[in-house]
Design a protein around this motif. Structure first.
Motif, PDB file in Angstrom:
ATOM      1  N   ILE A   1     -40.873  -9.660   6.198  1.00  0.00           N
ATOM      2  CA  ILE A   1     -42.218  -9.246   5.779  1.00  0.00           C
ATOM      3  C   ILE A   1     -42.164  -7.756   5.498  1.00  0.00           C
ATOM      4  N   SER A   2     -42.502  -7.356   4.288  1.00  0.00           N
ATOM      5  CA  SER A   2     -42.410  -5.938   3.930  1.00  0.00           C
ATOM      6  C   SER A   2     -43.771  -5.256   3.840  1.00  0.00           C
ATOM      7  N   VAL A   3     -44.858  -6.029   3.969  1.00  0.00           N
ATOM      8  CA  VAL A   3     -46.194  -5.429   3.869  1.00  0.00           C
ATOM      9  C   VAL A   3     -46.597  -4.828   5.212  1.00  0.00           C
ATOM     10  N   ASN A   4     -47.460  -3.843   5.177  1.00  0.00           N
ATOM     11  CA  ASN A   4     -47.967  -3.203   6.389  1.00  0.00           C
ATOM     12  C   ASN A   4     -49.130  -4.028   6.921  1.00  0.00           C
ATOM     13  N   THR A   5     -48.948  -4.642   8.070  1.00  0.00           N
ATOM     14  CA  THR A   5     -49.988  -5.508   8.636  1.00  0.00           C
ATOM     15  C   THR A   5     -50.709  -4.854   9.809  1.00  0.00           C
ATOM     16  N   GLY A   6     -50.461  -3.563  10.024  1.00  0.00           N
ATOM     17  CA  GLY A   6     -51.151  -2.861  11.104  1.00  0.00           C
ATOM     18  C   GLY A   6     -50.546  -3.120  12.459  1.00  0.00           C
ATOM     19  N   GLY A   7     -51.302  -2.788  13.505  1.00  0.00           N
ATOM     20  CA  GLY A   7     -50.820  -2.960  14.872  1.00  0.00           C
ATOM     21  C   GLY A   7     -50.840  -4.410  15.306  1.00  0.00           C
ATOM     22  N   VAL A   8     -50.325  -4.655  16.501  1.00  0.00           N
ATOM     23  CA  VAL A   8     -50.272  -6.016  17.042  1.00  0.00           C
ATOM     24  C   VAL A   8     -51.647  -6.387  17.590  1.00  0.00           C
ATOM     25  N   PRO A   9     -52.296  -7.441  17.029  1.00  0.00           N
ATOM     26  CA  PRO A   9     -53.627  -7.835  17.523  1.00  0.00           C
ATOM     27  C   PRO A   9     -53.526  -8.649  18.801  1.00  0.00           C
TER      28      PRO A   9
END
Length: 262
Positions: free
Chosen positions: A130-138
């Motif tokens: 996965i190369s997209v920025n998905t933010g922090g761990v929810p």
């Protein structure tokens, strides 16, 4: 236990190999298969002979590097174990054990029982990430995914990339491996953004490297040390069919799907 070992010896991929026979006496049935090979190598070193080269790392069924074909089965006669988890109690006293490297043109022999499994790394590099920025761990209870899908994703992610499915397949197919890597990402929200590009690129790389196609013999499922299911191949085929074919690193090398496991 007294054992006769018929082991494949080969100096390199360019040289012709052959089976050599070794004898071991008074081996504990509680020894793991690799502990037995360690004992044999110590015996060979004491006799001033070249030890047998075999691949290993964790010896806990995690790394997937123990690529041994034992008595005609990947990882040996036990169920859902890697070679390092196989113990001699699965064999009989006085038995002859035949040990070979993985049987696959995609995995050339480096030396003795060690094969080059870089083809799997190349498939992963083509799209297994996965190369997209998905933010922090929810927080776990805030992830917008059903328990059914999260369990399926975890099952697919349990693949350790050992290559047993490929070695067992009469076609040398990597469909189970690619299906596991595509499935666990396709089921998660973070992985859906790149789903089409991922499946096109990984399948194209698999074909480029010369792996065969799936003909639904089911040997991959029966020999997977982590209990992988052929249902993963069904998902791979569905994802591939749905994906626009202009989203690919190899647009000039379209794949023909020869089998649909639905």
């Amino acid at each position: 236990m007294n054992l006769t070992l018929k082991i494949w010896r080969q100096k390199s991929a360019r040289e012709k190999g052959q089976f050599e026979i070794y004898y071991l006496k008074n081996i504990s049935p509680e020894c793991s298969f690799f502990e037995m090979l360690d004992i044999l190598n110590e015996q060979l070193i004491n006799e001033e002979k070249e030890p047998i080269a075999f691949d290993h790392d964790c010896r806990e069924g995690i790394c997937g590097s123990c690529s041994l074909y034992i008595n005609g089965r990947p990882h040996g006669p036990d169920e859902e174990v890697t070679t390092c988890q196989l113990h001699l109690r699965k064999f009989k006293d006085g038995e002859t054990i035949v040990v070979e490297p993985w049987r696959s043109a995609a995995f050339p022999v480096i030396k003795d029982l060690i094969v080059n499994r870089n083809a799997l790394d190349e498939i992963m590099a083509a799209g297994g990430f996965i190369s997209v920025n998905t933010g922090g761990v929810p927080d776990a209870n805030l992830i917008p995914i059903s328990k059914e899908h999260s369990s399926e994703a975890m099952e697919a992610a349990s693949c350790i990339g050992c290559g047993a499915c490929i070695a067992a397949c009469k076609n040398g197919s990597a469909m189970m491996f690619v299906a596991a890597k595509v499935s666990h990402l396709a089921l998660l929200p973070q992985g859906k953004i790149e789903t089409s590009r991922r499946v096109n690129n990984m399948v194209a790389k698999m074909d480029e490297l010369g792996f065969g196609n799936c003909t639904n013999t089911g040997t991959c499922e029966s020999e997977c040390p982590k209990g992988g299911s052929v249902s993963l191949i069904a998902r791979l085929n569905r994802e591939f069919i749905k994906a626009p074919k202009n989203i690919s690193a190899s647009p000039d090398n379209p794949r023909t799907v020869k089998f649909f496991c639905l």
